[in-house]
Scaffold this motif. Structure first.
Motif, PDB file in Angstrom:
ATOM      1  N   GLY A 103     -25.819  77.802 -26.278  1.00 42.99           N
ATOM      2  CA  GLY A 103     -25.469  79.216 -26.339  1.00 42.99           C
ATOM      3  C   GLY A 103     -24.673  79.454 -27.601  1.00 42.99           C
ATOM      4  N   ALA A 104     -24.103  80.626 -27.734  1.00 42.89           N
ATOM      5  CA  ALA A 104     -23.381  80.976 -28.955  1.00 42.89           C
ATOM      6  C   ALA A 104     -22.194  80.041 -29.198  1.00 42.89           C
ATOM      7  CB  ALA A 104     -22.903  82.424 -28.879  1.00 42.89           C
ATOM      8  N   PRO A 133     -29.600  81.220 -34.616  1.00 36.95           N
ATOM      9  CA  PRO A 133     -29.398  81.033 -36.059  1.00 36.95           C
ATOM     10  C   PRO A 133     -28.408  82.022 -36.659  1.00 36.95           C
ATOM     11  CG  PRO A 133     -31.534  82.044 -35.628  1.00 36.95           C
ATOM     12  CD  PRO A 133     -30.998  81.604 -34.308  1.00 36.95           C
ATOM     13  N   GLU A 134     -28.226  83.178 -36.014  1.00 33.10           N
ATOM     14  CA  GLU A 134     -27.251  84.133 -36.540  1.00 33.10           C
ATOM     15  C   GLU A 134     -25.835  83.577 -36.436  1.00 33.10           C
ATOM     16  OE1 GLU A 134     -27.173  85.077 -32.152  1.00 33.10           O
ATOM     17  OE2 GLU A 134     -28.549  84.225 -33.630  1.00 33.10           O
ATOM     18  N   ILE A 135     -25.577  82.730 -35.429  1.00 29.81           N
ATOM     19  CA  ILE A 135     -24.263  82.095 -35.292  1.00 29.81           C
ATOM     20  C   ILE A 135     -24.080  81.051 -36.384  1.00 29.81           C
ATOM     21  CG2 ILE A 135     -22.734  80.800 -33.782  1.00 29.81           C
ATOM     22  CD1 ILE A 135     -23.332  83.628 -32.788  1.00 29.81           C
ATOM     23  N   THR A 136     -25.117  80.249 -36.622  1.00 32.66           N
ATOM     24  CA  THR A 136     -25.066  79.255 -37.699  1.00 32.66           C
ATOM     25  C   THR A 136     -24.776  79.934 -39.036  1.00 32.66           C
ATOM     26  OG1 THR A 136     -26.681  77.892 -36.511  1.00 32.66           O
ATOM     27  CG2 THR A 136     -26.348  77.405 -38.845  1.00 32.66           C
ATOM     28  N   ALA A 137     -25.459  81.038 -39.296  1.00 33.53           N
ATOM     29  CA  ALA A 137     -25.248  81.770 -40.545  1.00 33.53           C
ATOM     30  C   ALA A 137     -23.824  82.291 -40.646  1.00 33.53           C
ATOM     31  CB  ALA A 137     -26.242  82.926 -40.652  1.00 33.53           C
ATOM     32  N   ARG A 138     -23.303  82.815 -39.546  1.00 34.90           N
ATOM     33  CA  ARG A 138     -21.949  83.372 -39.561  1.00 34.90           C
ATOM     34  C   ARG A 138     -20.909  82.290 -39.840  1.00 34.90           C
ATOM     35  NH1 ARG A 138     -21.222  86.065 -34.265  1.00 34.90           N
ATOM     36  NH2 ARG A 138     -23.081  87.143 -35.019  1.00 34.90           N
ATOM     37  N   VAL A 139     -21.079  81.127 -39.207  1.00 35.45           N
ATOM     38  CA  VAL A 139     -20.150  80.021 -39.452  1.00 35.45           C
ATOM     39  C   VAL A 139     -20.211  79.592 -40.917  1.00 35.45           C
ATOM     40  CG1 VAL A 139     -19.641  77.603 -38.909  1.00 35.45           C
ATOM     41  CG2 VAL A 139     -20.189  79.198 -37.057  1.00 35.45           C
ATOM     42  N   ASP A 173     -34.221  90.538 -37.929  1.00 39.09           N
ATOM     43  CA  ASP A 173     -33.146  91.520 -37.811  1.00 39.09           C
ATOM     44  C   ASP A 173     -31.764  90.894 -37.947  1.00 39.09           C
ATOM     45  OD1 ASP A 173     -31.876  94.014 -37.230  1.00 39.09           O
ATOM     46  OD2 ASP A 173     -31.592  93.340 -35.172  1.00 39.09           O
ATOM     47  N   GLU A 174     -31.507  89.810 -37.194  1.00 44.69           N
ATOM     48  CA  GLU A 174     -30.148  89.282 -37.067  1.00 44.69           C
ATOM     49  C   GLU A 174     -29.817  88.199 -38.086  1.00 44.69           C
ATOM     50  OE1 GLU A 174     -29.134  88.311 -32.985  1.00 44.69           O
ATOM     51  OE2 GLU A 174     -30.665  89.710 -32.277  1.00 44.69           O
ATOM     52  N   VAL A 175     -30.843  87.685 -38.754  1.00 44.36           N
ATOM     53  CA  VAL A 175     -30.585  86.644 -39.750  1.00 44.36           C
ATOM     54  C   VAL A 175     -30.950  87.140 -41.152  1.00 44.36           C
ATOM     55  CG1 VAL A 175     -31.056  84.274 -40.458  1.00 44.36           C
ATOM     56  CG2 VAL A 175     -30.982  84.846 -38.025  1.00 44.36           C
ATOM     57  N   MET A 176     -32.233  87.430 -41.372  1.00 45.27           N
ATOM     58  CA  MET A 176     -32.654  87.791 -42.717  1.00 45.27           C
ATOM     59  C   MET A 176     -32.040  89.114 -43.175  1.00 45.27           C
ATOM     60  SD  MET A 176     -36.457  88.180 -44.385  1.00 45.27           S
ATOM     61  CE  MET A 176     -36.595  89.902 -43.908  1.00 45.27           C
TER      62      MET A 176
END
Length: 444
Positions: A103-104, A133-139, A173-176
């Motif tokens: 999870g997140a 992947p949006e969590i990975t990107a944010r970190v 939407d949430e990554v690119m």
């Protein structure tokens, strides 16, 4: 004198391109995020006034390493189910653990641990494939880590998406879209494998990849069993199916590739695809041997990846370089099959090229981002020194990495992380281990 932000003087500066150039007693000048000059150290101190001058008289300065295939969050599963064949490992241990725990929070904590490990090992860019992947990107953004974030796609539901269409939509939407203009984040499509993604989503990914000029990062030809099963279900080998779907081209980043015919090697070269070699994961899972020397001789761009720490069991590109060089010699039967310079290039510029980032990173060149790594070659274990590049590949290890910069920003100083607390990371990892380990034992 010209004002700059950072001047790094080193015993050796190894730019990677052009190969096999090695500069002695040189300096790299950095203004903002970029390299503005590479010149003799004595001249640099006369020409530039630096806000910070780092003098490294016994070090090699190299481009930041590029880990071209990871599952960063899976670092929390390091050692969970060792010494098992790939499909047993996946189906009986990893997939059940993922279904229960991913999870997140899992992805956030696992990615932080992975980035800390990679930075301490001189990796400044990683190419990821995982859920949330949006969590990975944010970190990665919060820590100033360069990352290529894979927009994961599989046919089956997970905690992140219900079907292939939702995976693709959320990725776009949430990554690119969410990270357009973010200098350290790039994106790629990441369909897991030919055996987990059907034709319709693969065709859609092909169209989007061509339209948006994004790489397609996918596991292919990892084991002989994969080939046999694919022949049974599709009547062709996986690479042939990808070619028929129009995916075999310059955007393709094909990971593992341990089972290849001469025809397939020639086809990869003709189409301009890249291969990511993960030698230690392949050895540990007994998946086979990628014909690296033949691929390079054919003109295929071959990069290096660690795979996830769950199957490696680390994110150490130094070990991968050494293993790749030695294994290539053994497989080809030639001591010169993969020289040290070529192995270093695989871990730097070839990885950048596979991700479409070779104009930005992968070598020490004026105009490129200042992603730089200092390696201490002055220790007893690396004496005497005849060829610093040979020592980087065959004698040094990640423990010799002393300093790391990403886009000119300091991330590691004398082995100390500048933004992450090691004790907090270890405490978090121990907490996850108690939960995940107890559930895995219960499944058994």
């Amino acid at each position: 004198m010209e004002e700059i932000d950072l001047l790094i003087s080193a015993r050796w500066v190894i730019p990677v391109a052009p190969e096999p150039l090695v500069h002695e007693h040189y300096a790299v000048a950095v203004r903002g995020r970029r390299i503005v000059d590479i010149l003799p150290a004595s001249e640099a101190t006369r020409r530039y006034h630096a806000e910070e001058h780092v003098n490294l008289p016994r070090h090699a300065l190299i481009p930041g390493l590029v880990n071209a295939h990871t599952h960063a969050a899976m670092t929390l599963m390091r050692g969970l189910a060792d010494d098992l064949p790939l499909m047993t490992w996946l189906q009986q241990h990893i997939w059940p653990a993922e279904a229960r725990w991913v999870g997140a929070d899992f992805v956030r904590d696992g990615t932080r641990l992975a980035i800390a490990e990679m930075l301490r090992g001189g990796t400044t860019c990683f190419n990821d494939m995982y859920f949330f992947p949006e969590i990975t990107a944010r970190v990665a953004v919060n820590l100033g880590m360069r990352a290529s974030i894979g927009m994961i796609v599989v046919d089956f539901p997970s905690a992140w998406a219900r079907n292939a269409d939702e995976y693709i939509a959320r990725g776009l939407d949430e990554v690119m879209d969410a990270h357009k203009g973010e200098g350290l984040i790039s994106t790629c499509f990441a369909p897991h494998a030919p055996y987990t993604v059907s034709d319709a989503p693969l065709e859609r990914i092909r169209n989007l990849s061509n339209e948006l000029e994004r790489p397609v990062h996918i596991h292919v030809h990892e084991t002989q069993q994969e080939i046999d099963d694919h022949l049974t279900h599709h009547g062709v080998r996986p690479l042939a199916r990808l070619d028929a779907l129009g995916l075999l081209g310059p955007n393709l980043v094909a990971v593992h590739m341990t089972q290849l015919s001469d025809h397939e090697i020639a086809l990869l070269a003709e189409r301009g695809a890249s291969v990511v070699h993960c030698p230690q994961s392949n050895l540990k899972l007994a998946s086979g041997f990628a014909p690296v020397a033949h691929l390079i001789e054919a003109g295929v761009n071959v990069a290096l990846g660690t795979d996830g720490a769950a199957s490696n069991n680390d994110l150490d590109l130094w070990d991968e370089m050494r293993t790749a060089a030695l294994l290539a010699k053994g497989v080809a039967g030639r001591a010169d099959a993969l020289p040290a310079h070529a192995a270093l290039r695989m871990a730097t510029l070839s990885g950048a090229r596979a991700l479409g980032l070779d104009e930005e990173i992968g070598s020490i060149e004026v105009g490129k981002a200042a992603d730089l790594v200092a390696v201490d070659l002055g220790r007893l274990e690396t004496q005497p020194i005849y060829d610093p590049v040979s020592h980087l590949v065959y004698a040094a290890g990640r423990e010799a990495v002393s300093h790391v910069w990403i886009a000119g920003q300091s991330k590691l100083v004398e082995r100390e992380l500048t933004q992450l607390n090691v004790d907090e990371l270890a405490e978090s990892a121990a907490s996850w281990a108690m939960r995940i380990g107890s559930s895995d034992r219960a499944e058994d």
